[in-house]
Structure formats: C-alpha cells, structure tokens
Design a protein around this motif. Structure first.
Motif, PDB file in Angstrom:
ATOM      1  N   ARG A 145       0.806  -1.208   0.000  1.00  0.00           N
ATOM      2  CA  ARG A 145       0.000   0.000   0.000  1.00  0.00           C
ATOM      3  C   ARG A 145       0.849   1.273   0.000  1.00  0.00           C
ATOM      4  O   ARG A 145       0.304   2.377  -0.112  1.00  0.00           O
ATOM      5  N   ALA A 146       2.172   1.140   0.078  1.00  0.00           N
ATOM      6  CA  ALA A 146       3.047   2.309  -0.048  1.00  0.00           C
ATOM      7  C   ALA A 146       2.835   3.017  -1.380  1.00  0.00           C
ATOM      8  O   ALA A 146       2.981   4.243  -1.476  1.00  0.00           O
ATOM      9  N   THR A 147       2.488   2.263  -2.432  1.00  0.00           N
ATOM     10  CA  THR A 147       2.239   2.886  -3.738  1.00  0.00           C
ATOM     11  C   THR A 147       0.888   2.496  -4.329  1.00  0.00           C
ATOM     12  O   THR A 147       0.460   3.106  -5.309  1.00  0.00           O
ATOM     13  N   VAL A 148       0.223   1.491  -3.763  1.00  0.00           N
ATOM     14  CA  VAL A 148      -1.068   1.040  -4.302  1.00  0.00           C
ATOM     15  C   VAL A 148      -2.181   1.648  -3.457  1.00  0.00           C
ATOM     16  O   VAL A 148      -2.614   1.075  -2.448  1.00  0.00           O
ATOM     17  N   TYR A 149      -2.622   2.842  -3.852  1.00  0.00           N
ATOM     18  CA  TYR A 149      -3.689   3.517  -3.119  1.00  0.00           C
ATOM     19  C   TYR A 149      -4.336   4.577  -4.001  1.00  0.00           C
ATOM     20  O   TYR A 149      -3.751   5.027  -4.996  1.00  0.00           O
ATOM     21  N   GLY A 150      -5.552   4.968  -3.626  1.00  0.00           N
ATOM     22  CA  GLY A 150      -6.262   6.013  -4.354  1.00  0.00           C
ATOM     23  C   GLY A 150      -7.498   6.433  -3.580  1.00  0.00           C
ATOM     24  O   GLY A 150      -7.887   5.808  -2.592  1.00  0.00           O
ATOM     25  N   ALA A 151      -8.150   7.485  -4.048  1.00  0.00           N
ATOM     26  CA  ALA A 151      -9.292   8.065  -3.337  1.00  0.00           C
ATOM     27  C   ALA A 151     -10.605   7.423  -3.767  1.00  0.00           C
ATOM     28  O   ALA A 151     -10.748   6.911  -4.878  1.00  0.00           O
ATOM     29  N   ILE A 152     -11.572   7.457  -2.848  1.00  0.00           N
ATOM     30  CA  ILE A 152     -12.974   7.140  -3.141  1.00  0.00           C
ATOM     31  C   ILE A 152     -13.779   8.371  -2.748  1.00  0.00           C
ATOM     32  O   ILE A 152     -13.717   8.818  -1.594  1.00  0.00           O
ATOM     33  N   VAL A 153     -14.506   8.944  -3.691  1.00  0.00           N
ATOM     34  CA  VAL A 153     -15.332  10.116  -3.421  1.00  0.00           C
ATOM     35  C   VAL A 153     -16.788   9.723  -3.626  1.00  0.00           C
ATOM     36  O   VAL A 153     -17.182   9.340  -4.728  1.00  0.00           O
ATOM     37  N   VAL A 154     -17.572   9.802  -2.555  1.00  0.00           N
ATOM     38  CA  VAL A 154     -18.983   9.422  -2.599  1.00  0.00           C
ATOM     39  C   VAL A 154     -19.812  10.682  -2.334  1.00  0.00           C
ATOM     40  O   VAL A 154     -19.747  11.264  -1.250  1.00  0.00           O
ATOM     41  N   TYR A 155     -20.595  11.088  -3.342  1.00  0.00           N
ATOM     42  CA  TYR A 155     -21.400  12.299  -3.239  1.00  0.00           C
ATOM     43  C   TYR A 155     -22.762  11.995  -2.612  1.00  0.00           C
ATOM     44  O   TYR A 155     -23.245  10.859  -2.661  1.00  0.00           O
ATOM     45  N   PRO A 156     -23.395  13.010  -2.017  1.00  0.00           N
ATOM     46  CA  PRO A 156     -24.758  12.826  -1.504  1.00  0.00           C
ATOM     47  C   PRO A 156     -25.720  12.494  -2.642  1.00  0.00           C
ATOM     48  O   PRO A 156     -25.421  12.706  -3.819  1.00  0.00           O
ATOM     49  N   LYS A 157     -26.878  11.977  -2.263  1.00  0.00           N
ATOM     50  CA  LYS A 157     -27.895  11.696  -3.263  1.00  0.00           C
ATOM     51  C   LYS A 157     -28.307  12.981  -3.984  1.00  0.00           C
ATOM     52  O   LYS A 157     -28.170  14.085  -3.454  1.00  0.00           O
ATOM     53  N   LYS A 158     -28.825  12.807  -5.184  1.00  0.00           N
ATOM     54  CA  LYS A 158     -29.252  13.949  -5.984  1.00  0.00           C
ATOM     55  C   LYS A 158     -30.274  14.771  -5.215  1.00  0.00           C
ATOM     56  O   LYS A 158     -31.222  14.246  -4.641  1.00  0.00           O
ATOM     57  N   GLY A 159     -30.038  16.071  -5.204  1.00  0.00           N
ATOM     58  CA  GLY A 159     -30.957  16.982  -4.537  1.00  0.00           C
ATOM     59  C   GLY A 159     -30.646  17.227  -3.078  1.00  0.00           C
ATOM     60  O   GLY A 159     -31.271  18.078  -2.447  1.00  0.00           O
ATOM     61  N   ILE A 160     -29.678  16.492  -2.517  1.00  0.00           N
ATOM     62  CA  ILE A 160     -29.299  16.688  -1.111  1.00  0.00           C
ATOM     63  C   ILE A 160     -27.998  17.496  -1.074  1.00  0.00           C
ATOM     64  O   ILE A 160     -26.963  17.023  -1.538  1.00  0.00           O
TER      65      ILE A 160
END
Length: 577
Positions: free
Chosen positions: A147-162
């Motif tokens: 995991r020193a080089t194997v990593y990345g982001a997860i971006v989870v947005y609110p439901k539509k309209g929230i």
C-alpha cells in the motif's frame, strides 16, 4: 482599468481550464449525478510501473499504471463493482477503507482475514453497496507493504438533490499524503522483519505522489493547486502514508474542518491538522489572501521516543491566479514533530454535525491495551536477527497478544467451520492490570514479551459494545491510529494518562463518528458501536510496521436471525490460498 482587465482575463482563463481539464484531481470536477441507486463499475489492473523520483528509477506496483491510483467516484447508496486483475509479480488484495461493507464482508480485502491474496495471473471482483455512506474514503492494498504505492481516493457524493451542510464550494480537490522509498518495498519489509529491528525512514514524503522542492532532483516534482482569489475550495485530505503520522497546513490560511472519516462535523476552524495513516478530513479553505504562491506543507508527527524518521517537509503550492512562476512560496508553519498538544487540540474540538444515536446501555465492555514489545532473541545469529533494544526482536500487541495471520482466511475458516486456524479466546480485558502509562515493564527483552497467536473475539449480533483503547509505555508510549473494519464508531471519550471510569468525561450527545481513531500518546480513547454487521472484522494499528509486528485482532460478529442479518455465501471467484 488595467487591474479590471487582468481580473476578467484570469476568470476567463480559469473557466477555460475548468471546461477542458478532466484529470483525476481536476478543479471542480464532479461526475454527473443520477437519481436512485446506480451501479459503478471499475477495472483495476495491478501492474508494475517504472517511475523516476529522487534521482532514482525503479518499478513500483500500481493500479492501471497510475500513482496515486484512479479515483472511484460514486453516490450514496450506489453499488460498486471493481474487477481486480493481478498482472504483477506480487500477491495483492484491495481494502476499501472506511466502507462499512454491509453484508459484504467477503469484499473487505485484508489478506488472510477476509480473503486469500489474488495471485499473479488471477482476478477477483469486489462488490459492495454504499449503504447510507457519503464523503471521502480511500482504497489501498492490504497485503505486505504494497500500500506504499497502491492507493487512491474514493469520493462518494450525496444523493441527488441533497446539498452539503455548508455553502457549495467553488471547487474540490483531492490531497493524498504519502511516503516514498527508493528501495523495493517488499524487500524492505522482508529485511526489517528478518532483522528484528525498526524500519528505515521514508526517503521522502509526498503530496499527490510528488515530493516537492525540498528533496533532491525534485524541483519540478511539485503538486500545484491553482485557485481564484475570493473563492472557497473543499480539500479532501487523505493520509495514505505507511509508517508516519503527519501534520498539514497551508501558509497564512485557515482550515475549516467539515467532515472526518466521511462523516459531517460541526465546523471547526484551525491553522493545522494532524492525520494518522488511514484518516481522512474534509476542510474548506477560502482564498482570501493577497495574490501570491503559498506552500501546502506536510511534515512528521512523531510521538514515540528514540525513533529515526524523515524530517524534511514535503511542499505543494496553493497558488493564486495572477501569481507568477518566479514568486517565492510563502512558508507554512508546521508544529514541532513531537507537539502532542497540537495533535490533541483538534480532536478535542470535533463534534458530530447532528445529535448522535449513541448506544447508552452497554452489553459488552472491552478494555484493550495497545503497545510495542521486545521478544527474547531465539536466533542462532543474534547480531543479524535480533537488532531491537537489548538484543531482542520487535513485536506489538493488543492485551499483550501479538496477532499471527493464518495461511487461509479467518472468515472462510469461520464460515466453513474449518478448525485449527484460529481460536476464539482473545481476552476482553488485559491479562494483568498495572500503571499502563507510567509503570509498564520497559526493560526489553527481560519482561516485555508478548504472547503469539491467532486469537479472535466473538460478538453476538446486535451487541452494544464499549471499547476502551489504552496506550502503554512498554518500550515507548505513542499515538496509535487504530482502524476498525466494517464499522464506524462514536468516539465518546478521549484523554491522557490511564483510563479511569470515575473521572473520564464522556460525550454521549454529539461525539464524532469515525473509523480510525488516534489513541493519544500515553492516553486512551473510548468508542461505542452496535455489532450489527456479521463477518470477521480486522481491528489494527494503521502504522504498517506495527501491523507487521502484530498490533491487531479480529472481531467475529455472528449472524442474526433475520434475512438481512446474515452473511451471504462467499463469491464463486473468492481467491484460493
């Protein structure tokens, strides 16, 4: 008039930049939202990629040849499917850090806990649903030190309209803190464990994979964030570092914390933050200073004594449109590396945005000590193999038990009722009570040995749990970022010294809801959660060397009675050992 024309030109150029730049860290980039639950597919190929940094060229394991890896974008309640194909020479698993894996423990990812590694030439498909989850998460390898080089982001947005519970920012940026070594990480890990001693410090710290100008051959390896004067930006901070906790600050700018570990908080304004590996923070930053180039800096927080660490700060640029490439970077003020108060102050101020549903009545009260150990040397070549203090071998433990991984996954052994790979006798309280902070045995290796074993602790479905995490001074007190898979938890108490139930102050109204808690140096943290997600869940220190030394345990949560309270069958493509 000239200033007005210049300003209009800058706004036009930025508008053009926003409409044409769709890189993974692009300003203001946001995927199109859809109504209702949808399914997000990703294809991850584990590959070795040749990169050059710090005057050194080497092959590193990556996902899809990217460092950091690709961002996974989704929306609350979406289903996520990620097919991982291993084209590298290393065994691999992927953990979706902070995702609670509701009834999907098979996709959690820690090697030999929920699955065996994906071997070279094999593939495995992870499937999980983001049940009532939104915010900033990240994914990373969970086998060896990859995991020193194997990593990345997860971006989870609110439901539509929230909407967000704050004014919508002009732009959003992902900022990932990391560490970089010039040597092969698997070889480093093997050498450290063989020596019985401590790991070497990182050769550089990185911000979005770039070391910055303070390191050799890195004058052009600098992450730059362009901002418009007067606008507010949301920075999604992720500490993906391997063995170091970090301070982060932006010169002359305030950071307003609005989310911790993918859960909204009451706004908290500060000049700097500390993130342990595994922690995420969302902060709002207003570009309200004179046009210039300001440094974004990350530097070490090192709470343990007598530890060698990298002390060169990594720098990125928070650069206003209108500043020139020749402008000097105004320096950010970071705390001293051992400033425990700076690390504690922010945590003391964190509160959940809304009143919380904290378990009030507790069914199971656990007390777990955490710390380092030095085992007696058993080698015939002690000068080579026993390089810890006193000629011993480094270890780490919870309740003085150093965790040993089996050679098949604990979840599979539990689910299929295969005996001989783990026991269910992890002690719910320390084997011995003493003055943990001031009177711990600290004469390695005479009386600092721990017991070894693959011990688990079993919880009935629906158990309301209080867990006290107590730091100890065996070898050295230290801030430990403890991560619990499969759950978030309320941090109801937090303090220095030995935990005392008669004097501890608990917040049962609006405590922060987290998945990784920095247990303070020489102190304690109290967390509460309801064990309502069946499976085998790893709880461990997110300093990778401590994990390698055994600072972890597995909590097994039994099935409940209803159809939505039972773990489904394992997937057909679950990797074999």
């Amino acid at each position: 008039m000239t200033n007005l024309v210049t300003t209009l030109f800058i706004h036009f150029c930025l508008h053009l930049f926003l409409c044409t730049n769709h890189s993974k860290y692009a300003v203001g980039f946001r995927p199109q939202q859809q109504g209702g639950r949808s399914t997000k597919f990703s294809d991850f190929k584990v590959q070795t990629t040749r990169i050059t940094k710090l005057c050194n060229t080497k092959d590193i394991p990556t996902i899809n040849g990217m460092y950091p890896g690709p961002v996974v974008y989704a929306q609350e309640d979406d289903k996520v499917i990620v097919r991982v194909t291993n084209e590298s020479p290393y065994n691999i698993t992927i953990h979706w850090h902070g995702i609670r894996q509701r009834l999907s423990c098979w996709s959690d990812g820690p090697s030999y806990v929920t699955q065996c590694p994906i071997q070279t030439g094999q593939n495995f498909t992870y499937e999980f649903t983001l049940v009532q989850q939104k915010g900033t998460f990240f994914w990373h390898a969970h086998v060896s030190w990859l995991r020193a080089t194997v990593y990345g982001a997860i971006v989870v947005y609110p439901k539509k309209g929230i909407p967000y519970p704050f004014k919508f920012p002009y732009g959003e940026h992902i900022i990932i803190l990391g560490e970089y070594w010039m040597k092969d990480m698997v070889q480093i890990e093997e050498a450290v464990l063989a020596s019985g001693g401590a790991p070497p410090p990182a050769d550089a710290f990185t911000i979005n994979g770039q070391p910055g100008p303070n390191y050799n051959c890195s004058a052009n390896d600098i992450y730059k964030l362009d901002v418009i004067p007067g606008k507010t930006y949301l920075l999604r901070l992720i500490n993906a570092a391997l063995n170091q906790e970090h301070f982060f600050a932006i010169a002359n700018h305030k950071l307003k914390i609005v989310e911790v570990d993918a859960e909204y908080t009451k706004p908290l304004t500060t000049e700097r933050v500390m993130l342990g590996p595994g922690q995420t923070l969302n902060v709002l930053v207003r570009a309200d200073k004179p046009i210039a180039r300001y440094s974004m800096a990350m530097g070490p927080y090192q709470s343990a004594k007598n530890v060698t660490f990298q002390n060169i700060t990594s720098i990125a640029y928070f650069q206003y449109f209108g500043a020139t490439a020749n402008d000097l970077s105004l320096p950010a003020a970071l705390p001293r590396f051992d400033d425990n108060l700076a690390a504690k102050t922010v945590m003391d101020g964190l509160r959940s945005l809304n009143p919380a549903t904290v378990p009030k009545d507790i069914d199971r009260n656990l007390f777990v000590t955490i710390g380092l150990n030095v085992q007696k040397c058993q080698s015939k070549n002690p000068q080579k193999d026993c390089q810890a203090k006193g000629g011993g071998v480094m270890a780490a433990s919870m309740n003085n038990i150093s965790f040993s991984k089996p050679n098949i996954s604990i979840l599979e052994a539990y689910y299929k009722n295969i005996s001989g790979y783990f026991t269910q006798d992890f002690p719910g309280v320390p084997l011995k009570f003493y003055d943990f902070v001031n009177g711990a045995p600290n004469n390695p290796p005479t009386d600092t040995n721990s017991l070894n074993g693959t011990r688990t602790y079993v919880l009935d479905y629906g158990t309301r749990v209080q867990l006290i995490l107590q730091d100890t001074s065996t070898v050295s007190t230290e801030n430990h970022p403890i991560h619990l898979h499969g759950y978030s938890f309320y941090v109801v108490g937090y303090g220095t010294g030995n935990y005392d139930p008669d004097t501890a102050n608990f917040n049962l109204v609006d405590p922060p809801y987290m998945n990784t808690i920095g247990v303070p140096v020489g102190g304690w943290a109290a967390i509460r959660f309801v064990a309502d997600n069946p499976g085998a869940w790893f709880m461990h220190c997110h300093l990778e060397i401590h994990l390698s030394w055994g600072l972890s345990v597995v909590l097994i949560v039994k099935n409940g009675e209803g159809p939505l309270e039972k773990l489904p069958h394992p997937p057909a493509d679950l990797p074999r050992c």
